[in-house]
Design an enzyme around this catalytic site. Sequence first.
Site, PDB file in Angstrom:
ATOM      1  N   ASN A  47      41.786  31.881  51.220  1.00 13.07           N
ATOM      2  CA  ASN A  47      42.698  33.018  51.081  1.00 13.07           C
ATOM      3  C   ASN A  47      43.075  33.567  52.455  1.00 13.07           C
ATOM      4  O   ASN A  47      42.259  33.576  53.383  1.00 13.07           O
ATOM      5  CB  ASN A  47      42.150  34.098  50.146  1.00 13.07           C
ATOM      6  CG  ASN A  47      40.763  34.602  50.487  1.00 13.07           C
ATOM      7  OD1 ASN A  47      39.964  33.892  51.060  1.00 13.07           O
ATOM      8  ND2 ASN A  47      40.492  35.838  50.137  1.00 13.07           N
ATOM      9  N   CYS A  58      46.239  33.273  47.910  1.00 14.52           N
ATOM     10  CA  CYS A  58      44.935  32.860  47.397  1.00 14.52           C
ATOM     11  C   CYS A  58      44.517  31.506  47.969  1.00 14.52           C
ATOM     12  O   CYS A  58      45.358  30.712  48.404  1.00 14.52           O
ATOM     13  CB  CYS A  58      44.979  32.754  45.876  1.00 14.52           C
ATOM     14  SG  CYS A  58      45.057  34.326  45.024  1.00 14.52           S
ATOM     15  N   GLU A  60      43.552  28.943  46.314  1.00 18.48           N
ATOM     16  CA  GLU A  60      44.140  27.866  45.506  1.00 18.48           C
ATOM     17  C   GLU A  60      45.538  27.512  46.025  1.00 18.48           C
ATOM     18  O   GLU A  60      45.912  26.339  46.096  1.00 18.48           O
ATOM     19  CB  GLU A  60      44.248  28.292  44.041  1.00 18.48           C
ATOM     20  CG  GLU A  60      42.916  28.522  43.353  1.00 18.48           C
ATOM     21  CD  GLU A  60      42.403  29.952  43.487  1.00 18.48           C
ATOM     22  OE1 GLU A  60      42.654  30.606  44.515  1.00 18.48           O
ATOM     23  OE2 GLU A  60      41.724  30.406  42.549  1.00 18.48           O
ATOM     24  N   CYS A  94      47.747  31.811  40.133  1.00 14.97           N
ATOM     25  CA  CYS A  94      47.142  30.529  40.528  1.00 14.97           C
ATOM     26  C   CYS A  94      46.940  29.604  39.334  1.00 14.97           C
ATOM     27  O   CYS A  94      47.003  28.383  39.472  1.00 14.97           O
ATOM     28  CB  CYS A  94      45.851  30.754  41.305  1.00 14.97           C
ATOM     29  SG  CYS A  94      46.196  31.324  42.973  1.00 14.97           S
TER      30      CYS A  94
HETATM   31  N1  THU Z   1      41.341  35.296  45.602  1.00 18.18           N
HETATM   32  C1  THU Z   1      41.499  33.957  45.772  1.00 18.18           C
HETATM   33  O1  THU Z   1      41.798  33.476  46.871  1.00 18.18           O
HETATM   34  N2  THU Z   1      41.316  33.153  44.695  1.00 18.18           N
HETATM   35  C2  THU Z   1      40.908  33.579  43.468  1.00 18.18           C
HETATM   36  O2  THU Z   1      40.729  32.762  42.567  1.00 18.18           O
HETATM   37  C3  THU Z   1      40.674  35.009  43.216  1.00 18.18           C
HETATM   38  C4  THU Z   1      41.028  35.925  44.329  1.00 18.18           C
HETATM   39  C5  THU Z   1      41.495  36.170  46.783  1.00 18.18           C
HETATM   40  C6  THU Z   1      42.735  37.011  46.835  1.00 18.18           C
HETATM   41  C7  THU Z   1      42.297  38.124  47.768  1.00 18.18           C
HETATM   42  O3  THU Z   1      42.488  37.707  49.108  1.00 18.18           O
HETATM   43  C8  THU Z   1      40.805  38.267  47.507  1.00 18.18           C
HETATM   44  O4  THU Z   1      40.411  37.073  46.841  1.00 18.18           O
HETATM   45  C9  THU Z   1      40.433  39.465  46.667  1.00 18.18           C
HETATM   46  O5  THU Z   1      41.153  39.509  45.499  1.00 18.18           O
END
Ligand code: THU
Length: 133
Positions: A47, A58, A60, A94
């Site tokens: 992320n 994110c 993903e 995602c």
């Molecule tokens: N986040 C992800 O990168 N993937 C996920 O599946 C859930 C959430 C990140 C987004 C943000 O930068 C942090 O986690 C908090 O929500």
Amino acid sequence: MVMDMKEQTRLFEMAQAAAVNAYAPYSKFKVGAAIKSNTDKFYSGCNVENISYPVGTCAEAGAIAAMICGGDKKISEILIFADSKELITPCGACRQRIAEFGDNDTLIHLATKNGIQKSYKIAELLPSGFAEF
Ligand code: THU
């Protein structure tokens, strides 16, 4: 084809390493994702947040971008790693991203530092998803 142990370990280690490099100064929540493509190549992402919160991406999304940049189009398996007590699942956006590059057999593994805790198929996480128009 289902992953063997070596591939599973590689996917886990790539996602865990990606999370270390995550840029998450606002949420302080680091996430890593790793993909095995249908051509047996591996990609990862983390992320990347932004001071303008909605601009953040994110893990993903990062892993999918790396896969597309590497010339692949199909996710065979994706592992999402967060060093958290509660298991995290991909956000709605995602799930849609994974659906775009997955198929009925694509596996979504959710992992903590103790390894894979749960595995899903995209239809379980995104039932009746938008797929055709
Ligand atoms: N986040 C992800 O990168 N993937 C996920 O599946 C859930 C959430 C990140 C987004 C943000 O930068 C942090 O986690 C908090 O929500």
